[in-house]
Design a protein around this motif. Structure first.
Motif, PDB file in Angstrom:
ATOM      1  N   CYS A 262      36.485  50.696  36.728  1.00 34.91           N
ATOM      2  CA  CYS A 262      37.557  50.870  37.704  1.00 34.91           C
ATOM      3  C   CYS A 262      38.883  51.027  36.964  1.00 34.91           C
ATOM      4  N   VAL A 263      39.647  52.039  37.332  1.00 34.63           N
ATOM      5  CA  VAL A 263      40.983  52.252  36.770  1.00 34.63           C
ATOM      6  C   VAL A 263      42.013  51.850  37.825  1.00 34.63           C
ATOM      7  N   LEU A 264      42.841  50.880  37.492  1.00 36.80           N
ATOM      8  CA  LEU A 264      43.882  50.407  38.402  1.00 36.80           C
ATOM      9  C   LEU A 264      45.245  50.887  37.921  1.00 36.80           C
ATOM     10  N   THR A 265      46.090  51.286  38.857  1.00 41.40           N
ATOM     11  CA  THR A 265      47.455  51.686  38.524  1.00 41.40           C
ATOM     12  C   THR A 265      48.382  50.492  38.618  1.00 41.40           C
ATOM     13  N   LEU A 266      49.496  50.606  37.965  1.00 41.24           N
ATOM     14  CA  LEU A 266      50.501  49.552  38.065  1.00 41.24           C
ATOM     15  C   LEU A 266      50.978  49.402  39.511  1.00 41.24           C
ATOM     16  N   ARG A 267      51.027  50.496  40.234  1.00 43.25           N
ATOM     17  CA  ARG A 267      51.429  50.432  41.642  1.00 43.25           C
ATOM     18  C   ARG A 267      50.485  49.513  42.426  1.00 43.25           C
ATOM     19  N   GLN A 268      49.188  49.681  42.247  1.00 44.27           N
ATOM     20  CA  GLN A 268      48.234  48.817  42.945  1.00 44.27           C
ATOM     21  C   GLN A 268      48.415  47.354  42.532  1.00 44.27           C
ATOM     22  N   LEU A 269      48.581  47.150  41.229  1.00 41.46           N
ATOM     23  CA  LEU A 269      48.687  45.777  40.723  1.00 41.46           C
ATOM     24  C   LEU A 269      49.973  45.102  41.184  1.00 41.46           C
ATOM     25  N   ARG A 270      51.061  45.842  41.269  1.00 43.06           N
ATOM     26  CA  ARG A 270      52.314  45.242  41.734  1.00 43.06           C
ATOM     27  C   ARG A 270      52.248  44.892  43.213  1.00 43.06           C
ATOM     28  N   ARG A 271      51.498  45.660  43.961  1.00 43.94           N
ATOM     29  CA  ARG A 271      51.407  45.391  45.396  1.00 43.94           C
ATOM     30  C   ARG A 271      50.405  44.285  45.717  1.00 43.94           C
ATOM     31  N   HIS A 272      49.601  43.913  44.744  1.00 49.06           N
ATOM     32  CA  HIS A 272      48.654  42.815  44.932  1.00 49.06           C
ATOM     33  C   HIS A 272      49.334  41.526  44.464  1.00 49.06           C
ATOM     34  N   GLU A 273      49.650  40.661  45.380  1.00 46.89           N
ATOM     35  CA  GLU A 273      50.468  39.491  45.044  1.00 46.89           C
ATOM     36  C   GLU A 273      49.651  38.229  44.814  1.00 46.89           C
ATOM     37  N   SER A 274      48.414  38.149  45.299  1.00 48.68           N
ATOM     38  CA  SER A 274      47.630  36.921  45.152  1.00 48.68           C
ATOM     39  C   SER A 274      46.887  36.906  43.826  1.00 48.68           C
ATOM     40  N   PRO A 275      46.637  35.740  43.247  1.00 48.88           N
ATOM     41  CA  PRO A 275      45.896  35.651  41.990  1.00 48.88           C
ATOM     42  C   PRO A 275      44.489  36.210  42.128  1.00 48.88           C
ATOM     43  N   LEU A 276      43.920  36.621  41.000  1.00 48.43           N
ATOM     44  CA  LEU A 276      42.542  37.087  40.955  1.00 48.43           C
ATOM     45  C   LEU A 276      41.682  36.004  40.312  1.00 48.43           C
ATOM     46  N   THR A 277      40.593  35.654  40.959  1.00 48.79           N
ATOM     47  CA  THR A 277      39.705  34.613  40.447  1.00 48.79           C
ATOM     48  C   THR A 277      38.493  35.266  39.806  1.00 48.79           C
ATOM     49  N   ALA A 278      38.290  34.998  38.527  1.00 49.18           N
ATOM     50  CA  ALA A 278      37.190  35.672  37.834  1.00 49.18           C
ATOM     51  C   ALA A 278      36.496  34.795  36.806  1.00 49.18           C
ATOM     52  N   GLY A 279      36.913  33.529  36.636  1.00 48.08           N
ATOM     53  CA  GLY A 279      36.264  32.677  35.643  1.00 48.08           C
ATOM     54  C   GLY A 279      36.569  33.143  34.237  1.00 48.08           C
ATOM     55  N   LEU A 280      35.518  33.358  33.440  1.00 45.85           N
ATOM     56  CA  LEU A 280      35.697  33.825  32.064  1.00 45.85           C
ATOM     57  C   LEU A 280      35.779  35.351  32.053  1.00 45.85           C
ATOM     58  N   VAL A 281      36.838  35.888  31.453  1.00 44.23           N
ATOM     59  CA  VAL A 281      37.053  37.327  31.375  1.00 44.23           C
ATOM     60  C   VAL A 281      37.007  37.750  29.912  1.00 44.23           C
ATOM     61  N   ARG A 282      36.166  38.729  29.630  1.00 42.27           N
ATOM     62  CA  ARG A 282      36.097  39.261  28.278  1.00 42.27           C
ATOM     63  C   ARG A 282      37.073  40.435  28.167  1.00 42.27           C
ATOM     64  N   VAL A 283      37.802  40.482  27.069  1.00 44.25           N
ATOM     65  CA  VAL A 283      38.798  41.531  26.852  1.00 44.25           C
ATOM     66  C   VAL A 283      38.397  42.296  25.600  1.00 44.25           C
ATOM     67  N   CYS A 284      38.365  43.625  25.706  1.00 46.84           N
ATOM     68  CA  CYS A 284      38.074  44.466  24.551  1.00 46.84           C
ATOM     69  C   CYS A 284      39.236  45.439  24.342  1.00 46.84           C
ATOM     70  N   GLU A 285      39.190  46.161  23.243  1.00 45.23           N
ATOM     71  CA  GLU A 285      40.297  47.070  22.914  1.00 45.23           C
ATOM     72  C   GLU A 285      40.003  48.517  23.292  1.00 45.23           C
ATOM     73  N   ASN A 286      38.743  48.933  23.225  1.00 48.71           N
ATOM     74  CA  ASN A 286      38.423  50.363  23.330  1.00 48.71           C
ATOM     75  C   ASN A 286      37.607  50.687  24.580  1.00 48.71           C
ATOM     76  N   PRO A 287      37.954  51.774  25.278  1.00 48.78           N
ATOM     77  CA  PRO A 287      37.232  52.156  26.500  1.00 48.78           C
ATOM     78  C   PRO A 287      35.748  52.398  26.299  1.00 48.78           C
ATOM     79  N   VAL A 288      35.329  52.781  25.088  1.00 51.27           N
ATOM     80  CA  VAL A 288      33.915  53.063  24.853  1.00 51.27           C
ATOM     81  C   VAL A 288      33.056  51.823  25.091  1.00 51.27           C
ATOM     82  N   VAL A 289      33.620  50.640  24.897  1.00 48.47           N
ATOM     83  CA  VAL A 289      32.881  49.410  25.168  1.00 48.47           C
ATOM     84  C   VAL A 289      32.606  49.283  26.664  1.00 48.47           C
TER      85      VAL A 289
END
Length: 412
Positions: A262-289
């Motif tokens: 899913c690709v989110l825009t800053l516009r969508q993210l700014r308009r979403h005001e409530s926190p997101l609940t996701a537990g443990l989130v893995r972060v990577c650097e490259n889209p190929v992952v």
């Protein structure tokens, strides 16, 4: 006109001796002594006769004519035509002599003052030192502002802009307004925008010169947390839980249920005001992952966020929403100095547990690609930076995708 002035003009003021006066004048401007011999090649008969009249003797034969400046100086003094000699004579004929050495030193000092604030900033920000050398070698500033008095306010505004970069996320108009008092100061095509964009590229690890169109410009600014609009700053994610009651929540839920990135825009993210609940989130650097995880795991993939290189404003906003919802982060990226710098920015803001991004993972990964760039610290595992400097190879994230996928699968 006095008799001496008339005699001087007859001796040195005619067309036939103009070459001699010009040579002496040039020497005076350069601060060189009026001694030795000057030669005119392919002298005309009239020029030869003028020299003979000046010196009172034959000027030799051949195609060229040589004149001893010492003899001319002596003749002018003893005859009384110019009691102070050749310098006085040339000043009377041509006017005051510029001191080119003094002028050059004055210009250099003015340019040094113009760059003073920027150079002080670069002294505190060594990551900009290569860009500063590039500015000097290309002469870009002098092309945009040829005079030092015009360049100084331009460079002072540039310094104010760079002092705010990288930013955690700011519109370019606001950055321009807060640093320059002009919301349009960083508009494309303006001198300040040209310089600031080249510095943004330097901070983002890109080529300093303009390397593309509008998309490249957006990407360069986004890499330092500056967005041109709410739709150009993006973040890629996979498996983030959504909801049924917010627009962005529904987008996330549909993508997660389908197992699609899913690709989110800053516009969508700014308009979403409530926190997101996701537990443990893995972060990577490259889209190929993310692409590999979607192919391999689909809807079963645990929450995964991609920085896409240096985090954009949209990336920071998404991580902020996740953090405010109580998420914990674990991080993986490229084992190179650029990747370490990105990880450090994330670690400084949110903290994380390394996800195969520590010294043991680095030393176990096969690679022969040379490690280049400026070393930086790895606060989540201080020994990692020392091991990278010692081993001096880089390990790109793509090389360890099977291990990352295995970790994601085991978390299902």
């Amino acid at each position: 006109m006095s008799d001496d002035d008339d005699r001087l003009r007859r001796l040195l003021g005619g067309d036939e001796t103009a070459w001699l006066v010009e040579r002496v004048h040039r020497r005076l401007e350069q601060g060189r002594p009026l001694s030795g011999t000057v030669t005119l090649t392919q002298a005309s008969a009239a020029q030869r006769r003028a020299v003979e009249l000046l010196l009172g003797r034959r000027a030799g034969s051949g195609g060229s004519v040589s004149v001893s400046l010492d003899d001319v100086d002596r003749m002018l003094r003893t005859s009384g035509v110019a009691p102070e000699g050749l310098r006085e004579a040339v000043v009377r004929l041509r006017g005051p002599v510029r001191d080119l050495a003094v002028e050059s030193a004055t210009r250099a000092a003015a340019w040094q003052r113009a760059f003073a604030e920027l150079d002080a900033l670069v002294g505190r920000r060594p990551e900009l030192s290569g860009w500063r050398s590039w500015l000097e070698s290309t002469g870009l500033v002098r092309r945009l502002a040829p005079a030092a008095e015009d360049a100084r306010p331009l460079l002072d505004r540039l310094t104010a802009v760079l002092d705010r970069l990288p930013s955690p996320g700011i519109p370019i108009g606001r950055l321009a307004s807060e640093t320059c008092g002009d919301a349009h100061a960083l508009d494309e095509g303006r001198p300040l925008a040209t310089l600031a964009l080249s510095a943004a590229r330097a901070l983002g690890g890109r080529l300093y010169a303009n390397d593309g169109g509008a998309d490249a410009r957006r990407a360069a600014w986004a890499a330092v947390g500056v967005h041109l609009d709410d739709l150009s700053s993006l973040v890629l994610c996979l498996g983030l839980p959504g909801d049924h009651h917010t627009p962005m929540g529904r987008v996330l839920k549909a993508a997660a249920d389908a197992g699609e990135p899913c690709v989110l825009t800053l516009r969508q993210l700014r308009r979403h005001e409530s926190p997101l609940t996701a537990g443990l989130v893995r972060v990577c650097e490259n889209p190929v992952v993310v692409a590999a995880a979607a192919d391999e795991l689909g809807p079963s993939c645990p929450p995964l966020v991609c920085t896409g290189g240096r985090p954009s404003t949209a990336v920071w906003r998404l991580l902020d929403l996740l953090s405010s919802g109580g998420a914990a982060f674990t991080y993986h990226g490229d084992f190179d100095w650029g990747g370490v710098a990105i990880a450090s920015a994330v670690y400084e803001r949110f903290g994380f547990r390394p996800w195969r991004f520590d010294v043991s993972a680095y030393e176990a990964a096969p690679s022969s690609a040379p490690l280049t760039g400026r070393p930086c610290a790895t606060p989540w595992d201080p020994e990692l930076a020392r091991a990278m400097a010692r081993r001096a190879v880089r390990v790109e994230e793509e090389l360890v995708i099977p291990d990352l996928l295995a970790d994601l699968a085991s978390a299902m």
